[in-house]
Design a protein around this motif. Structure first.
Motif, PDB file in Angstrom:
ATOM      1  N   GLU A  78       0.866  -1.179   0.000  1.00 44.75           N
ATOM      2  CA  GLU A  78       0.000   0.000   0.000  1.00 44.75           C
ATOM      3  C   GLU A  78       0.897   1.221   0.000  1.00 44.75           C
ATOM      4  N   ARG A  79       0.434   2.257  -0.651  1.00 45.30           N
ATOM      5  CA  ARG A  79       1.161   3.526  -0.676  1.00 45.30           C
ATOM      6  C   ARG A  79       0.280   4.568  -0.002  1.00 45.30           C
ATOM      7  N   LYS A  80       0.888   5.300   0.924  1.00 41.88           N
ATOM      8  CA  LYS A  80       0.146   6.354   1.623  1.00 41.88           C
ATOM      9  C   LYS A  80       1.007   7.610   1.676  1.00 41.88           C
ATOM     10  N   PHE A  81       0.333   8.752   1.652  1.00 43.03           N
ATOM     11  CA  PHE A  81       1.057  10.018   1.764  1.00 43.03           C
ATOM     12  C   PHE A  81       1.582  10.176   3.182  1.00 43.03           C
ATOM     13  N   ASN A  82       2.793  10.706   3.278  1.00 42.80           N
ATOM     14  CA  ASN A  82       3.382  11.026   4.573  1.00 42.80           C
ATOM     15  C   ASN A  82       2.640  12.239   5.131  1.00 42.80           C
ATOM     16  N   PRO A  83       2.033  12.125   6.317  1.00 35.79           N
ATOM     17  CA  PRO A  83       1.277  13.258   6.860  1.00 35.79           C
ATOM     18  C   PRO A  83       2.147  14.499   7.117  1.00 35.79           C
ATOM     19  N   GLN A  84       3.451  14.305   7.365  1.00 32.09           N
ATOM     20  CA  GLN A  84       4.353  15.437   7.606  1.00 32.09           C
ATOM     21  C   GLN A  84       4.848  16.074   6.307  1.00 32.09           C
ATOM     22  N   ASN A  85       4.818  15.306   5.224  1.00 28.18           N
ATOM     23  CA  ASN A  85       5.298  15.816   3.947  1.00 28.18           C
ATOM     24  C   ASN A  85       4.441  15.187   2.841  1.00 28.18           C
ATOM     25  N   ARG A  86       3.430  15.890   2.397  1.00 25.70           N
ATOM     26  CA  ARG A  86       2.452  15.340   1.452  1.00 25.70           C
ATOM     27  C   ARG A  86       3.069  14.973   0.090  1.00 25.70           C
ATOM     28  N   ARG A  87       4.288  15.444  -0.175  1.00 25.78           N
ATOM     29  CA  ARG A  87       4.944  15.081  -1.437  1.00 25.78           C
ATOM     30  C   ARG A  87       5.599  13.701  -1.366  1.00 25.78           C
ATOM     31  N   GLU A  88       5.761  13.195  -0.151  1.00 29.45           N
ATOM     32  CA  GLU A  88       6.427  11.904   0.042  1.00 29.45           C
ATOM     33  C   GLU A  88       5.395  10.792   0.231  1.00 29.45           C
ATOM     34  N   ILE A  89       5.656   9.664  -0.422  1.00 26.69           N
ATOM     35  CA  ILE A  89       4.781   8.497  -0.304  1.00 26.69           C
ATOM     36  C   ILE A  89       5.511   7.441   0.523  1.00 26.69           C
ATOM     37  N   ILE A  90       4.814   6.896   1.511  1.00 28.88           N
ATOM     38  CA  ILE A  90       5.378   5.856   2.362  1.00 28.88           C
ATOM     39  C   ILE A  90       4.801   4.513   1.934  1.00 28.88           C
TER      40      ILE A  90
END
Length: 151
Positions: A78-90
């Protein structure tokens, strides 16, 4: 003489790997490629960005992205946006990947019991010691190659 031993070891190792793969192939999802499993292992270990995986494997981010897309399509990650940096996917393991690793753990236990369990403690210690030596040699060789490339 040393070359002949190495040749024989290579043949034995290949035959052993083929035997184990054939014997246990129906026990695990064999639709995954070795590269896909490697990426899942890295995510499991906590490497959660495409860039970090690419850096760790010394490959391009686009190559990693292609494999991740297939894993995503098949429901393993699963890919989710990093809540601290919306440009990064975790990256996260999905339930299907967790199930894969559970099945793999059971399979490893079975292999350990049916194959390695038949060796004596002395033989197991010798095998472990030799594999540790090989790992040190491979690591040292890899580090010296990295050093040579930087010169």
């Amino acid at each position: 003489m040393k070359d002949e031993y190495i040749h024989q070891i290579n043949i034995l190792q290949n035959n052993f790997n083929i035997f184990v793969a054939k014997k246990f192939e129906n026990k695990l999802d064999n639709q995954l490629t070795a590269k896909q499993v490697l990426l899942l292992e890295l995510i499991k270990e906590g490497v959660t960005s495409t860039k970090d995986i690419a850096d760790k494997l010394n490959v391009s981010t686009s190559a990693v992205s292609q494999i991740l897309n297939k894993l995503d399509d098949r429901g393993y990650i699963e890919r989710k946006f990093n809540p601290q940096n919306r440009r990064e996917i975790i990256l996260y393991l999905a339930d299907k990947a967790h199930q894969y690793f559970k099945e793999l753990a059971v399979l490893k236990k079975q292999i350990n019991k049916e194959i390695y369990g038949k060796l004596s403690s002395h033989d197991l210690k010798q095998l472990k010691d030799i594999l540790e030596k090989l790992q040190v040699i491979a690591t040292d060789s890899d580090q010296s190659n990295s050093y040579d490339k930087k010169k």
